[in-house]
Scaffold this active site. Structure first.
Site, PDB file in Angstrom:
ATOM      1  N   ALA A 140       0.787  -1.245   0.000  1.00 15.98           N
ATOM      2  CA  ALA A 140       0.000   0.000   0.000  1.00 15.98           C
ATOM      3  C   ALA A 140       0.813   1.285   0.000  1.00 15.98           C
ATOM      4  O   ALA A 140       0.240   2.366   0.055  1.00 15.98           O
ATOM      5  CB  ALA A 140      -0.918   0.009   1.232  1.00 15.98           C
ATOM      6  N   TYR A 198      10.448  -9.018 -21.120  1.00 17.74           N
ATOM      7  CA  TYR A 198       9.401  -8.843 -20.110  1.00 17.74           C
ATOM      8  C   TYR A 198       8.308  -9.909 -20.257  1.00 17.74           C
ATOM      9  O   TYR A 198       8.335 -10.923 -19.568  1.00 17.74           O
ATOM     10  CB  TYR A 198       8.813  -7.422 -20.166  1.00 17.74           C
ATOM     11  CG  TYR A 198       8.053  -7.086 -18.904  1.00 17.74           C
ATOM     12  CD1 TYR A 198       8.687  -6.465 -17.833  1.00 17.74           C
ATOM     13  CD2 TYR A 198       6.720  -7.434 -18.750  1.00 17.74           C
ATOM     14  CE1 TYR A 198       8.011  -6.198 -16.646  1.00 17.74           C
ATOM     15  CE2 TYR A 198       6.035  -7.176 -17.577  1.00 17.74           C
ATOM     16  CZ  TYR A 198       6.683  -6.556 -16.526  1.00 17.74           C
ATOM     17  OH  TYR A 198       6.013  -6.313 -15.354  1.00 17.74           O
TER      18      TYR A 198
END
Length: 396
Positions: A48, A234
């Site tokens: 968070a 990626y």
């Protein structure tokens, strides 16, 4: 103390509390400017303190008036030594949430561990009862498995063959060629163990078992796909295998939540400057070119713009949540527009150390990078003596 950025490679070793606070203030003001979202009321954000996780906590609280619990693993300050930026972000968020009458508590520790899961569940039980939205936004290179005790390290490597392409040192602006050797099977397994969906599923299983999920609860994890330019290193590399696992996990979580009419989604987000992406070869050059084009088109977004749009236009419209053929929410839609990608590909071919400053937005990249650590933020006096000993008020 006077706090200045101190670099080591692609990492900034210091963070500025006032700059981090101003970043949080700016994000809150943006969310408030877009109006109220009829969204979640009790939210758990795992990861968070920075990036998309922080933006999710801000959007939940200041867009929907939600009570939030944030889980993160950040370094507190010591005398003469700054905290990590996520610590200062969280301190600022809690202060501003409290001033607005919003419930906000935080747990600092290893979210992969059983201990932190238990502490979080106990807090939810005590204060909130049940959760209606769980955001999973962990970004860690290492995971100690809570069952086996084995430490797994993720790696960024191509699969099958050596990858060679352009990259840029965003500090110097030097464009060069880089080669990355291919991975082995152990590399893939370790990366999936760290960045795949196993821990997300563990969190959701524990929350459900403890009866802490409300009817219709939603959970969202964040992912990235990107263009063909970056896919070898990626999406088709070790990280891509982990993202595939994360995305497959959404379906199994949805199945496990069926009796609650709950659902799990993966949101595919836009390429942005983060501590992690800055260390990935090729990505900084791609982002520099992408930013230039998206800013010219008027469609550039940062973390907070992305997440506010995710909540307002996808998750909480009162209608069925739109997904692609793989069941993913696509908030990278503007980045992946064919006209945008075509322009990036053309610029990629001609990008050099000499012309990047004019054909790309390297300065914007640098500014966003330093802003991650609270530096180069408008409205902050960096010559002023600053107290590094800022505390997160409700940390457990």
């Amino acid at each position: 103390m006077i706090i200045e950025p101190r670099m080591r490679g692609f990492i900034c070793l210091t963070a500025h509390p006032k700059g981090c606070e101003q970043n949080v203030v700016n994000q809150i003001e943006y969310v408030k400017s877009k109006g109220t979202i009829d969204g979640p009321k009790k939210v758990l954000v795992i990861g968070a303190s920075t990036g998309f996780g922080l933006a999710s906590r801000i959007t939940s609280a200041f867009g929907s008036g939600a009570s939030t619990i944030g889980v993160f693993f950040e370094k507190p300050p010591t005398e003469g030594k700054t905290a990590s930026p996520g610590w200062y972000n969280s301190a600022a968020f809690e202060k501003l949430a409290s001033a607005s009458g919003l419930y906000a508590k935080s747990i600092n520790g290893d979210a992969f561990s059983n201990e932190i899961k238990k502490a979080t569940l106990d807090l939810i039980k005590k204060d909130l009862g049940q959760i209606d939205l769980v955001i999973y936004s962990l970004a860690s290179p290492v995971r100690v498995h809570p069952v086996t005790g084995v430490m797994h390290r993720s790696v960024l490597k191509p699969i099958g063959k050596t990858f060679t392409n352009k990259t840029v040192d965003f500090h110097s602006g030097t464009v060069s060629e880089i080669s990355i050797e291919p991975c082995n099977e152990e590399d893939i397994a370790n990366t999936v163990a760290v960045m795949g969906g196993e821990d997300w599923a563990m969190w959701m299983n524990e929350l459900k078992k403890a009866n802490l999920l409300s009817q219709g609860a939603t959970t969202v994890a964040y992912s990235y796909i990107g263009p063909s330019l970056t896919e070898a290193v990626y999406r088709k590399g070790t990280i891509g295998r982990a993202k595939d696992h994360l995305e497959a996990t959404a379906f199994s979580i949805t199945e496990s939540l069926s009796d609650l009419h709950g659902k799990a989604f993966v949101s595919v987000n836009k390429a942005l400057v983060t501590q992690a992406s800055s260390a990935i070869p090729v990505i900084p050059l791609y982002i520099s070119l992408l930013y230039k084009i998206m800013k010219e088109e008027g469609i550039h977004e940062g973390c907070i713009e992305q997440i506010q749009r995710l909540y307002q236009d996808r998750l909480y419209t009162g209608k069925e949540i739109p997904t692609d053929s793989e069941g993913r929410i696509r908030i990278d839609d503007w980045e992946m527009r064919p006209d945008v990608q075509e322009k990036v590909a053309k610029l990629w071919e001609i990008a050099t150390s000499e012309n990047l400053a004019s054909i790309g937005d390297l300065e914007g990249y640098r500014k966003d990078f330093y802003a991650l650590f609270g530096f180069d933020v408008e409205g902050v006096d960096y010559n002023k003596d600053t107290n590094e000993m800022v505390q997160v008020s409700s940390i457990l």
